[in-house]
Each structure stands twice: as C-alpha cells, then as structure tokens.
Design an enzyme around this catalytic site. Structure first.
Site, mmCIF file in Angstrom:
data_model
loop_
_atom_site.group_PDB
_atom_site.id
_atom_site.type_symbol
_atom_site.label_atom_id
_atom_site.label_comp_id
_atom_site.label_asym_id
_atom_site.label_seq_id
_atom_site.Cartn_x
_atom_site.Cartn_y
_atom_site.Cartn_z
ATOM 1 C CD GLN A 18 -3.447 -5.018 6.462
ATOM 2 O OE1 GLN A 18 -3.649 -3.949 5.896
ATOM 3 N NE2 GLN A 18 -3.548 -6.164 5.833
ATOM 4 C CE LYS A 22 -3.805 -2.512 1.978
ATOM 5 N NZ LYS A 22 -4.352 -3.134 3.183
ATOM 6 C CG ASP A 46 -10.018 -0.483 4.932
ATOM 7 O OD1 ASP A 46 -9.454 -0.791 3.868
ATOM 8 O OD2 ASP A 46 -9.578 -0.778 6.064
HETATM 9 N N1 GUE Z 1 -8.095 -2.801 6.888
HETATM 10 C C1 GUE Z 1 -7.848 -3.690 5.908
HETATM 11 N N2 GUE Z 1 -8.130 -3.361 4.635
HETATM 12 C C2 GUE Z 1 -7.878 -4.241 3.609
HETATM 13 O O1 GUE Z 1 -8.157 -3.916 2.441
HETATM 14 C C3 GUE Z 1 -7.299 -5.511 3.916
HETATM 15 C C4 GUE Z 1 -7.018 -5.791 5.278
HETATM 16 N N3 GUE Z 1 -7.314 -4.881 6.236
HETATM 17 N N4 GUE Z 1 -6.465 -6.989 5.611
HETATM 18 C C5 GUE Z 1 -6.068 -7.950 4.623
HETATM 19 C C6 GUE Z 1 -6.877 -7.858 3.361
HETATM 20 C C7 GUE Z 1 -6.232 -8.467 2.133
HETATM 21 N N5 GUE Z 1 -6.166 -7.411 1.147
HETATM 22 C C8 GUE Z 1 -5.575 -7.527 -0.116
HETATM 23 C C9 GUE Z 1 -5.596 -6.508 -1.044
HETATM 24 C C10 GUE Z 1 -4.958 -6.627 -2.273
HETATM 25 C C11 GUE Z 1 -4.270 -7.775 -2.587
HETATM 26 C C12 GUE Z 1 -3.551 -7.870 -3.880
HETATM 27 O O2 GUE Z 1 -3.362 -6.892 -4.573
HETATM 28 N N6 GUE Z 1 -3.093 -9.068 -4.272
HETATM 29 C C13 GUE Z 1 -2.342 -9.301 -5.501
HETATM 30 C C14 GUE Z 1 -1.342 -10.402 -5.287
HETATM 31 C C15 GUE Z 1 0.057 -9.892 -5.274
HETATM 32 C C16 GUE Z 1 0.633 -9.909 -3.876
HETATM 33 O O3 GUE Z 1 0.523 -10.933 -3.191
HETATM 34 O O4 GUE Z 1 1.237 -8.896 -3.493
HETATM 35 C C17 GUE Z 1 -3.279 -9.712 -6.612
HETATM 36 O O5 GUE Z 1 -4.411 -10.146 -6.333
HETATM 37 O O6 GUE Z 1 -2.882 -9.629 -7.774
HETATM 38 C C18 GUE Z 1 -4.259 -8.805 -1.693
HETATM 39 C C19 GUE Z 1 -4.910 -8.689 -0.471
HETATM 40 C C20 GUE Z 1 -6.627 -6.263 1.699
HETATM 41 N N7 GUE Z 1 -7.015 -6.453 2.969
#
Ligand code: GUE
Length: 290
Positions: free
Chosen positions: A97, A53, A120
């Site tokens: 987070q 982020k 968020d």
């Molecule tokens: N307050 C809070 N807000 C969140 O938005 C939040 C959270 N807590 N806790 C955990 C989860 C998980 N999450 C993800 C977002 C993007 C990818 C993402 O971009 N993944 C890449 C994979 C690449 C990589 O692993 O870096 C993709 O899908 O292409 C993954 C996981 C947001 N979260």
C-alpha cells in the site's frame, strides 16, 4: 440533456461475479488464490482502503494475507516482509500500500517484488512488458477505465483521448493501454506544463481527468457528447470537502460521465482482484505444463 452514467459500482459488481466463478473453478482444481497486502504505518485512509480490498476478496472467494508494520519500520523491515510474500505459496498476488513512510526508498521496495505476484501491475518489469506488448498484469486504474468504457459501449477505436495528469498510476500508463491495436485510440497526455489545456480537452472524444486538482475540468472544456472519466481525488481548500477533478456542471455537456465516488474507484479494486485471479490461473497453467 445530462450525461449517461459510467456506473463503476454496478460494473465492478458484475466483474466480481465473473471473477467468483473463475475462483470457484480454480478451487475445484485445488488452487486457492490469495491476495497479500502490506500496510506500513497507521494512516486512517490507507487502513480503510486496505480493509476494503480484503472485503472484496471475501466476496469473490480470494483468501486474504494481511501484513502490517509500524510507521517506524526500517527499509530492511519492509524488504523482509516483501521477501516473505514473494516466497509464500499461499500469496498468489500482493500489493504494498502506497505511500510508504517518509525516508523509505519506495522504488527499491517495489523492485524487490516478484513481478509475477504484482497485483497493482506497476512493477517496472510489468510496465516494461506493457510497452513491449507482452502479457503482464495491467495497472489497475487504467485497466478499470478501459473496462468501464468497453462495458458501456463507448467507442474507443479511433477516439481522440485527452489524459490530464502524468502520475505513474494513471496518466503515464493509460496511454499504453489505449494505444494498443485492440483499443486503437489516439492519446494526448496533458500536465501542468501544457500551454493550452482547454484546446486539447475541447477536441477530445474521451477525457481522463487524473490530475488531483479539484474541478479542473469545466463544462466549457468539453465537446458535447464526450465521455468524461473523473479519477482525481483532492480536498477542496475552501470547503474542506473531497472533490473530483471534474466540475459537476460537466454533466450538462458530456455524453458519458463517471461519478466520483462510484466510478473509477470501484473499477480499480475490481481490476486488482482480476490481476490476482489471472496470476493464479497463470501459475496453475505453468504447473500443468510442468
Ligand atoms: N499499492 C497501492 N495500490 C493502489 O491501488 C492504491 C494505493 N497503493 N494507495 C492508495 C490508492 C487509492 N486507491 C483507491 C482505490 C479505490 C478507491 C475507491 O473504491 N473509492 C470509492 C469510494 C468509497 C470509499 O471511500 O471507500 C469510490 O470511488 O467509489 C479509492 C482509492 C488505491 N490506491
């Protein structure tokens, strides 16, 4: 025929370019948007997400405010940092987070956040505003999905959408976005208590799979040509590999498919940045009015 790709990576990159221009315009007026993150504990996955982020922020000119607490932090320790971020004028938006360590009352922490700084879009006040059709930061993953469909010109107006999974971050909130007059879809929310999941999936023009169950959505569930969004992340109990909610063979039936990774994840991150920029623009507009 195989499905066309709902390319989240490329779409997120385009959105980031647009956001960079808006940040530039704010900075020209002396306003510097800043994203705060509060990370509690030393979970490697969470550290990786938070680092990502801040990398995103650097790319669009948003300042980073990184706060960390040990996994042993108390409810009061965490709430003290939330109060600081609420007060800090350099922090125009922030996230706590998730998940927070065991024993912490997560909802009490989230409710303490200033809703105007909720990047968020999951603060109870903002979810309430969404229900009431009032302007508010939108939940990032649902908003990212809508934006991904829009930018690939997938018809949402009048579509039958089946959502699988009733989690707060995706399942329970995406219907609120998709049933706005501006999107005009009809949404069915399926979950583990749904008697015949296949029946709901087979009639859907758009499937949003956000259950966290590996390969739950199979090719025989999909109406030919439908758009399928793979939101889930889970570990295959047999191979130990990370798996999405959508079986790979769905690509042979669907008209559109979001890859995972490279689909909804990058869009979630782009929408987080959008909420920060919008919050800074809103604050600047409020300043102007006095
Ligand atoms: N307050 C809070 N807000 C969140 O938005 C939040 C959270 N807590 N806790 C955990 C989860 C998980 N999450 C993800 C977002 C993007 C990818 C993402 O971009 N993944 C890449 C994979 C690449 C990589 O692993 O870096 C993709 O899908 O292409 C993954 C996981 C947001 N979260």
């Amino acid at each position: 025929m195989t499905a066309q790709i709902l390319d989240g990576k490329a779409t997120a990159a385009a959105i980031k370019t647009e956001l960079a221009a808006r940040v530039e315009a704010l900075r020209a007026r002396g306003i510097q948007p800043g994203l705060g993150t509060l990370l509690v504990g030393d979970d490697v996955g969470s550290q990786k997400y938070v680092a990502g982020k801040h990398r995103d922020c650097a790319q669009v000119g948003i300042a980073s405010i990184q706060r960390e607490l040990p996994g042993t932090a108390s409810q009061e320790d965490i709430e003290a940092v939330v109060r600081e971020l609420n007060e800090d004028p350099a922090c125009t938006g922030y996230i706590v987070q998730l998940p927070l360590p065991r024993g912490i009352d997560t909802n009490r922490v989230l409710e303490l956040m200033d809703p105007a700084k909720d990047a968020d879009g999951l603060h109870p006040t903002n979810l309430g505003r969404l229900v009431l059709n009032e302007r508010a930061p939108l939940p990032c993953t649902p908003n990212g999905i809508v934006e991904l469909l829009r930018r690939h010109k997938v018809e949402i107006d009048g579509a039958d959408v089946a959502v699988v999974g009733r989690g707060i971050t995706v399942g329970r909130s995406i219907g609120l976005l998709l049933t706005r007059r501006s999107e005009n879809a009809t949404v069915t929310l399926c979950h583990t208590g749904t008697r015949d999941l296949g029946e709901h999936l087979r009639r859907a023009d758009i499937v949003v799979a956000a259950a966290g169950a590996a390969h739950l959505v199979r090719p025989e569930h999909i109406k030919p040509g439908a758009a399928v969004l793979d939101v889930g992340v889970s570990r295959d109990p047999v191979t130990g590999k990370i798996a999405g909610d959508v079986h790979p063979d769905v690509a042979q039936v669907a008209g559109w498919l979001s890859p995972n990774p490279g689909g909804v994840g990058p869009m979630t991150r782009a929408m987080l940045l959008a909420n920060v920029v919008e919050a800074a623009e809103r604050a600047a507009g409020a300043d102007r009015v006095g």
